[in-house]
Design a protein around this motif. Structure first.
Motif, PDB file in Angstrom:
ATOM      1  N   UNK A  83       0.920  -1.542  -0.230  1.00  0.00           N
ATOM      2  CA  UNK A  83      -0.305  -0.116   0.124  1.00  0.00           C
ATOM      3  C   UNK A  83       0.849   1.153   0.110  1.00  0.00           C
ATOM      4  N   UNK A  84       1.907   1.210   0.774  1.00  0.00           N
ATOM      5  CA  UNK A  84       2.973   2.180   0.615  1.00  0.00           C
ATOM      6  C   UNK A  84       3.721   2.929  -0.633  1.00  0.00           C
ATOM      7  N   UNK A  85       4.148   1.736  -0.775  1.00  0.00           N
ATOM      8  CA  UNK A  85       4.424   1.453  -2.083  1.00  0.00           C
ATOM      9  C   UNK A  85       4.015   2.169  -3.319  1.00  0.00           C
ATOM     10  N   UNK A  86       2.730   2.001  -3.624  1.00  0.00           N
ATOM     11  CA  UNK A  86       1.862   2.360  -4.604  1.00  0.00           C
ATOM     12  C   UNK A  86       1.963   3.928  -4.134  1.00  0.00           C
ATOM     13  N   UNK A  87       2.094   4.262  -3.650  1.00  0.00           N
ATOM     14  CA  UNK A  87       2.651   6.344  -3.268  1.00  0.00           C
ATOM     15  C   UNK A  87       3.473   7.000  -3.107  1.00  0.00           C
ATOM     16  N   UNK A  88       4.732   5.755  -3.112  1.00  0.00           N
ATOM     17  CA  UNK A  88       5.765   6.145  -3.177  1.00  0.00           C
ATOM     18  C   UNK A  88       6.732   6.375  -1.695  1.00  0.00           C
ATOM     19  N   UNK A  89       6.158   5.419  -0.726  1.00  0.00           N
ATOM     20  CA  UNK A  89       6.353   4.937   0.446  1.00  0.00           C
ATOM     21  C   UNK A  89       7.018   3.672   0.468  1.00  0.00           C
ATOM     22  N   UNK A  90       8.387   4.009   1.276  1.00  0.00           N
ATOM     23  CA  UNK A  90       8.936   2.568   1.755  1.00  0.00           C
ATOM     24  C   UNK A  90       8.673   2.539   3.478  1.00  0.00           C
ATOM     25  N   UNK A  91       9.186   0.676   3.776  1.00  0.00           N
ATOM     26  CA  UNK A  91       9.211   0.766   5.353  1.00  0.00           C
ATOM     27  C   UNK A  91      10.708   0.341   5.548  1.00  0.00           C
ATOM     28  N   UNK A  92      11.098   1.007   5.773  1.00  0.00           N
ATOM     29  CA  UNK A  92      12.550   0.825   6.203  1.00  0.00           C
ATOM     30  C   UNK A  92      12.718  -0.284   7.708  1.00  0.00           C
ATOM     31  N   UNK A  93      13.536  -0.986   7.913  1.00  0.00           N
ATOM     32  CA  UNK A  93      13.353  -1.455   8.748  1.00  0.00           C
ATOM     33  C   UNK A  93      14.995  -1.423   9.866  1.00  0.00           C
ATOM     34  N   UNK A  94      15.729  -1.401  10.593  1.00  0.00           N
ATOM     35  CA  UNK A  94      17.006  -1.333  11.460  1.00  0.00           C
ATOM     36  C   UNK A  94      16.949  -2.201  12.383  1.00  0.00           C
ATOM     37  N   UNK A  95      17.252  -3.867  11.831  1.00  0.00           N
ATOM     38  CA  UNK A  95      17.566  -4.733  12.506  1.00  0.00           C
ATOM     39  C   UNK A  95      18.233  -4.592  14.008  1.00  0.00           C
ATOM     40  N   UNK A  96      17.758  -5.317  14.794  1.00  0.00           N
ATOM     41  CA  UNK A  96      18.206  -4.906  15.983  1.00  0.00           C
ATOM     42  C   UNK A  96      19.054  -6.560  16.766  1.00  0.00           C
ATOM     43  N   UNK A  97      20.185  -6.232  17.313  1.00  0.00           N
ATOM     44  CA  UNK A  97      21.125  -6.906  17.614  1.00  0.00           C
ATOM     45  C   UNK A  97      21.493  -7.015  19.093  1.00  0.00           C
ATOM     46  N   UNK A  98      21.825  -7.954  19.858  1.00  0.00           N
ATOM     47  CA  UNK A  98      21.670  -8.383  21.023  1.00  0.00           C
ATOM     48  C   UNK A  98      20.521  -7.550  21.952  1.00  0.00           C
ATOM     49  N   UNK A  99      20.512  -6.400  22.744  1.00  0.00           N
ATOM     50  CA  UNK A  99      19.213  -5.734  23.112  1.00  0.00           C
ATOM     51  C   UNK A  99      18.817  -4.778  22.946  1.00  0.00           C
ATOM     52  N   UNK A 100      19.360  -4.494  21.347  1.00  0.00           N
ATOM     53  CA  UNK A 100      18.523  -3.743  20.868  1.00  0.00           C
ATOM     54  C   UNK A 100      17.451  -3.804  20.352  1.00  0.00           C
ATOM     55  N   UNK A 101      16.410  -3.207  19.940  1.00  0.00           N
ATOM     56  CA  UNK A 101      15.537  -3.451  19.330  1.00  0.00           C
ATOM     57  C   UNK A 101      15.062  -4.048  17.793  1.00  0.00           C
ATOM     58  N   UNK A 102      14.670  -4.259  17.391  1.00  0.00           N
ATOM     59  CA  UNK A 102      14.040  -4.056  15.402  1.00  0.00           C
ATOM     60  C   UNK A 102      12.991  -2.599  15.843  1.00  0.00           C
ATOM     61  N   UNK A 103      13.714  -2.064  14.793  1.00  0.00           N
ATOM     62  CA  UNK A 103      12.890  -0.409  14.208  1.00  0.00           C
ATOM     63  C   UNK A 103      12.840  -0.316  12.560  1.00  0.00           C
ATOM     64  N   UNK A 104      11.493   0.397  12.897  1.00  0.00           N
ATOM     65  CA  UNK A 104      10.039   0.124  11.207  1.00  0.00           C
ATOM     66  C   UNK A 104      10.150   2.036  11.108  1.00  0.00           C
ATOM     67  N   UNK A 105      10.518   1.717  10.091  1.00  0.00           N
ATOM     68  CA  UNK A 105      10.430   3.726   9.772  1.00  0.00           C
ATOM     69  C   UNK A 105       9.384   3.568   8.382  1.00  0.00           C
ATOM     70  N   UNK A 106       9.117   4.531   8.278  1.00  0.00           N
ATOM     71  CA  UNK A 106       8.137   5.121   6.497  1.00  0.00           C
ATOM     72  C   UNK A 106       9.452   6.293   6.597  1.00  0.00           C
ATOM     73  N   UNK A 107       9.715   5.498   4.933  1.00  0.00           N
ATOM     74  CA  UNK A 107      10.697   6.491   4.412  1.00  0.00           C
ATOM     75  C   UNK A 107      10.213   7.009   2.711  1.00  0.00           C
ATOM     76  N   UNK A 108      10.432   8.055   2.406  1.00  0.00           N
ATOM     77  CA  UNK A 108       9.529   8.464   0.784  1.00  0.00           C
ATOM     78  C   UNK A 108      10.717   7.716   0.243  1.00  0.00           C
ATOM     79  N   UNK A 109      10.371   6.800  -1.040  1.00  0.00           N
ATOM     80  CA  UNK A 109      10.993   7.092  -2.324  1.00  0.00           C
ATOM     81  C   UNK A 109      11.436   7.693  -2.929  1.00  0.00           C
TER      82      UNK A 109
END
Length: 120
Positions: A83-109
């Motif tokens: 749905x976001x790709x159709x309107x020019x956005x993407x979901x970025x994911x920062x994978x967490x390691x050890x105690x750092x949690x995985x984070x999700x962002x929305x970015x303009x393509x």
């Protein structure tokens, strides 16, 4: 008997009309509150959290939606990404390691990202 009873009836009918009006106003307020409550969907909750500057952790998204981890990841990777790709956005994911949690962002393509297949 005639004058006093007619005044009492007039007062009683005015009170009854006022009570009916109050009931109608209260019903309208309740229906408006129900409609506003329905407008807040889980999709909106997820998007609002992911639009923040620091994004949203997987745990925050799970808590806000009440979804299990695999349901949330599937929703983000499948439905939301399309749905976001159709309107020019993407979901970025920062994978967490050890105690750092995985984070999700929305970015303009940008054009360069679109040619490479988008952000993951």
């Amino acid at each position: 008997m005639g004058v006093h009873q007619s005044r009492r009836r007039q007062c009683a009918s005015k009170i009854a009309l006022t009570d009916k009006r109050i009931e109608r106003v209260n019903e309208r307020r309740e229906s408006i509150i129900k409609v506003e409550a329905k407008k807040i969907s889980k999709k909106k909750i997820v998007l609002d959290l992911m639009w923040r500057d620091d994004g949203a952790t997987q745990a925050e998204l799970e808590t806000a939606t009440g979804w299990q981890r695999h349901t949330l990841r599937g929703y983000i990777a499948g439905t939301l990404r399309k749905q976001l790709g159709a309107v020019g956005y993407a979901i970025e994911c920062e994978r967490g390691r050890d105690d750092v949690p995985t984070r999700y962002f929305i970015a303009k393509v940008t054009r360069g990202m679109a040619a490479e297949g988008g952000a993951t």
